[in-house]
Scaffold this motif. Structure first.
Motif, mmCIF file in Angstrom:
data_model
loop_
_atom_site.group_PDB
_atom_site.id
_atom_site.type_symbol
_atom_site.label_atom_id
_atom_site.label_comp_id
_atom_site.label_asym_id
_atom_site.label_seq_id
_atom_site.Cartn_x
_atom_site.Cartn_y
_atom_site.Cartn_z
ATOM 1 N N ARG A 22 18.721 -17.260 -3.524
ATOM 2 C CA ARG A 22 18.060 -16.128 -3.475
ATOM 3 C C ARG A 22 16.987 -15.963 -3.780
ATOM 4 N NH1 ARG A 22 19.384 -13.166 1.495
ATOM 5 N NH2 ARG A 22 20.198 -11.571 0.781
ATOM 6 N N LYS A 23 16.783 -15.005 -2.979
ATOM 7 C CA LYS A 23 15.407 -14.762 -4.076
ATOM 8 C C LYS A 23 15.395 -13.989 -5.113
ATOM 9 C CE LYS A 23 12.008 -13.410 -0.050
ATOM 10 N NZ LYS A 23 11.002 -12.740 0.323
ATOM 11 N N HIS A 32 24.258 -15.936 1.772
ATOM 12 C CA HIS A 32 23.680 -15.241 2.616
ATOM 13 C C HIS A 32 24.506 -15.614 4.009
ATOM 14 C CE1 HIS A 32 21.752 -12.461 4.985
ATOM 15 N NE2 HIS A 32 20.819 -13.410 5.513
ATOM 16 N N ASP A 57 18.700 -18.762 9.709
ATOM 17 C CA ASP A 57 17.898 -19.424 8.639
ATOM 18 C C ASP A 57 17.283 -20.572 8.857
ATOM 19 O OD1 ASP A 57 16.878 -16.256 8.413
ATOM 20 O OD2 ASP A 57 17.997 -16.389 6.405
ATOM 21 N N TRP A 97 3.391 -10.806 6.606
ATOM 22 C CA TRP A 97 4.189 -10.087 6.957
ATOM 23 C C TRP A 97 4.450 -9.113 7.771
ATOM 24 C CZ3 TRP A 97 6.054 -5.256 5.423
ATOM 25 C CH2 TRP A 97 7.439 -5.545 5.028
ATOM 26 N N ARG A 100 4.828 -9.966 11.461
ATOM 27 C CA ARG A 100 5.863 -10.925 11.027
ATOM 28 C C ARG A 100 6.780 -9.822 10.894
ATOM 29 N NH1 ARG A 100 8.052 -13.066 7.032
ATOM 30 N NH2 ARG A 100 6.252 -13.074 5.679
ATOM 31 N N LYS A 101 7.092 -8.821 10.837
ATOM 32 C CA LYS A 101 8.395 -7.278 10.513
ATOM 33 C C LYS A 101 7.831 -6.905 11.432
ATOM 34 C CE LYS A 101 10.110 -9.369 7.046
ATOM 35 N NZ LYS A 101 10.823 -10.893 7.274
ATOM 36 N N ASP A 122 23.348 -9.791 9.838
ATOM 37 C CA ASP A 122 21.807 -10.284 8.926
ATOM 38 C C ASP A 122 21.522 -8.942 8.091
ATOM 39 O OD1 ASP A 122 19.473 -11.754 7.780
ATOM 40 O OD2 ASP A 122 18.704 -11.408 9.587
ATOM 41 N N LYS A 123 20.529 -7.905 8.846
ATOM 42 C CA LYS A 123 20.264 -6.969 8.382
ATOM 43 C C LYS A 123 21.396 -6.079 7.482
ATOM 44 C CE LYS A 123 16.050 -8.373 10.060
ATOM 45 N NZ LYS A 123 16.428 -10.005 9.493
ATOM 46 N N ASN A 126 21.909 -7.794 4.124
ATOM 47 C CA ASN A 126 20.231 -7.985 3.365
ATOM 48 C C ASN A 126 20.914 -7.004 2.289
ATOM 49 O OD1 ASN A 126 19.242 -10.585 3.198
ATOM 50 N ND2 ASN A 126 18.811 -10.247 5.059
ATOM 51 N N ILE A 130 20.226 -5.342 -0.858
ATOM 52 C CA ILE A 130 19.387 -4.895 -1.682
ATOM 53 C C ILE A 130 20.061 -3.153 -2.281
ATOM 54 C CG2 ILE A 130 17.891 -3.174 -1.337
ATOM 55 C CD1 ILE A 130 16.979 -4.994 1.133
ATOM 56 N N PHE A 145 10.936 -8.744 -3.241
ATOM 57 C CA PHE A 145 10.399 -8.966 -1.529
ATOM 58 C C PHE A 145 8.250 -8.723 -1.824
ATOM 59 C CE2 PHE A 145 14.253 -6.375 -2.058
ATOM 60 C CZ PHE A 145 15.267 -7.746 -1.658
ATOM 61 N N GLN A 146 7.890 -8.918 -0.171
ATOM 62 C CA GLN A 146 6.799 -9.255 -0.240
ATOM 63 C C GLN A 146 6.101 -7.369 -0.269
ATOM 64 O OE1 GLN A 146 4.055 -12.165 2.115
ATOM 65 N NE2 GLN A 146 6.259 -13.579 2.387
HETATM 66 N N1 LIG Z 1 18.393 -8.758 0.564
HETATM 67 C C1 LIG Z 1 17.632 -9.423 -0.280
HETATM 68 N N2 LIG Z 1 17.391 -10.476 0.758
HETATM 69 C C2 LIG Z 1 16.854 -12.134 0.128
HETATM 70 C C3 LIG Z 1 17.696 -12.062 -1.160
HETATM 71 N N3 LIG Z 1 17.139 -13.438 -1.000
HETATM 72 C C4 LIG Z 1 16.307 -14.173 0.084
HETATM 73 N N4 LIG Z 1 16.064 -12.315 0.450
HETATM 74 C C5 LIG Z 1 15.405 -12.693 2.224
HETATM 75 O O1 LIG Z 1 14.178 -12.144 1.980
HETATM 76 C C6 LIG Z 1 13.837 -11.691 3.218
HETATM 77 C C7 LIG Z 1 12.898 -9.859 2.295
HETATM 78 O O2 LIG Z 1 12.028 -10.687 2.085
HETATM 79 P P1 LIG Z 1 10.501 -10.188 2.658
HETATM 80 O O3 LIG Z 1 9.300 -11.011 1.348
HETATM 81 O O4 LIG Z 1 10.391 -8.441 2.568
HETATM 82 O O5 LIG Z 1 9.739 -11.203 3.541
HETATM 83 P P2 LIG Z 1 10.162 -12.678 4.154
HETATM 84 O O6 LIG Z 1 10.994 -13.077 2.984
HETATM 85 O O7 LIG Z 1 10.668 -12.514 5.152
HETATM 86 O O8 LIG Z 1 8.130 -12.986 3.553
HETATM 87 C C8 LIG Z 1 15.208 -11.366 4.285
HETATM 88 O O9 LIG Z 1 13.923 -11.977 5.284
HETATM 89 P P3 LIG Z 1 14.652 -11.081 6.662
HETATM 90 O O10 LIG Z 1 13.148 -11.740 7.391
HETATM 91 O O11 LIG Z 1 15.194 -9.991 6.722
HETATM 92 O O12 LIG Z 1 16.199 -11.930 7.048
HETATM 93 P P4 LIG Z 1 16.898 -13.514 6.960
HETATM 94 O O13 LIG Z 1 16.342 -12.953 8.689
HETATM 95 O O14 LIG Z 1 14.932 -14.339 6.987
HETATM 96 O O15 LIG Z 1 17.930 -13.315 6.402
HETATM 97 C C9 LIG Z 1 16.213 -12.217 3.678
HETATM 98 O O16 LIG Z 1 16.479 -12.923 3.737
HETATM 99 C C10 LIG Z 1 18.525 -11.029 -1.660
HETATM 100 O O17 LIG Z 1 18.324 -11.534 -2.844
HETATM 101 N N5 LIG Z 1 18.277 -10.170 -0.868
#
Ligand SMILES: Nc1nc2c(ncn2[C@@H]2O[C@H](COP(=O)(O)OP(=O)(O)O)[C@@H](OP(=O)(O)OP(=O)(O)O)[C@H]2O)c(=O)[nH]1
Length: 188
Positions: A22-23, A32, A57, A97, A100-101, A122-123, A126, A130, A145-146
């Motif tokens: 995870r990020k 997740h 994913d 970003w 896509r969103k 999923d949301k 997440n 958060i 986050f981006q």
């Molecule tokens: N809250 C949270 N999110 C994390 C974590 N590690 C990875 N993620 C993923 O990061 C995404 C949001 O990060 P951003 O930088 O905003 O977007 P991106 O990865 O899509 O470019 C979420 O994808 P998403 O597109 O919203 O959902 P998904 O379909 O990829 O799961 C989530 O799955 C974490 O520790 N906490």
């Protein structure tokens, strides 16, 4: 009851995401996937929906078109269609970003009930992450986050509004409660 197919999907998901975390934390990414499958099942998922939750994913993060083909072959069209509906990009590099969103939010209005359930699970997972991490880390959380703080808060509010237009489902209402708690913390 869940069959051997679910066990096979679980093993496949663990193998696919084995080296992903995870990020911003060392938590194995599979946490997740298990969380999303658990939430989906708690809100009434059938086996295809629960399998899609485990694999939601896989195409986006682990192999694109080739992984989609493997999912189609192993788990069938219903699962693949749900995974497609939960994927915000299957190309490398991913489109910008915001684009896509916005596209993801746009497609909610036409998504099938199965896609809505897995996508909301999923949301919800997440957003709970958060909220929990925000309490621990404070403002530095947003560096993960981006979209940063402004973009991420915009995205979750837009998701809540988009699900809200579909109707009142318990999972949408739970997501709305968690997002409100994040917004309250952010404006404190
Ligand atoms: N809250 C949270 N999110 C994390 C974590 N590690 C990875 N993620 C993923 O990061 C995404 C949001 O990060 P951003 O930088 O905003 O977007 P991106 O990865 O899509 O470019 C979420 O994808 P998403 O597109 O919203 O959902 P998904 O379909 O990829 O799961 C989530 O799955 C974490 O520790 N906490």
């Amino acid at each position: 009851m869940l069959s051997e197919r679910f066990t096979q999907a679980l093993t496949y998901a663990i193998q696919l995401h084995a080296h992903q975390v995870r990020k911003g934390s060392g938590v194995p990414y599979v946490a997740h996937l298990l969380g999303v499958a658990s939430i989906a099942l708690e809100y009434g998922a059938n086996e295809d929906e629960a399998i899609a939750a485990l694999l939601h994913d896989a195409v986006e993060d682990q192999g694109g078109a080739a992984t989609r083909e493997e999912i189609l072959c192993r788990f069938g069209e219903t699962v693949t269609a749900i995974v497609d509906g939960c994927t915000d990009a299957d190309t490398t590099p991913k489109p910008p970003w915001k684009q896509r969103k916005e596209a993801y939010i746009e497609h909610i209005s036409t998504a099938s009930p199965s896609v809505l359930l897995v996508s909301a699970a999923d949301k919800l997972h997440n957003s709970r992450s958060i909220l929990q991490d925000y309490r621990l880390l404070g403002e530095s959380l947003w560096e993960r986050f981006q979209g940063g703080k402004t973009g991420t808060l915009w995205y979750y509010r837009a998701l809540v509004d988009a699900y809200g237009k579909i109707g009142t489902m318990a999972i949408f209402e739970e997501l709305a409660r968690v997002v409100s708690q994040i917004e309250n913390l952010a404006s404190a």
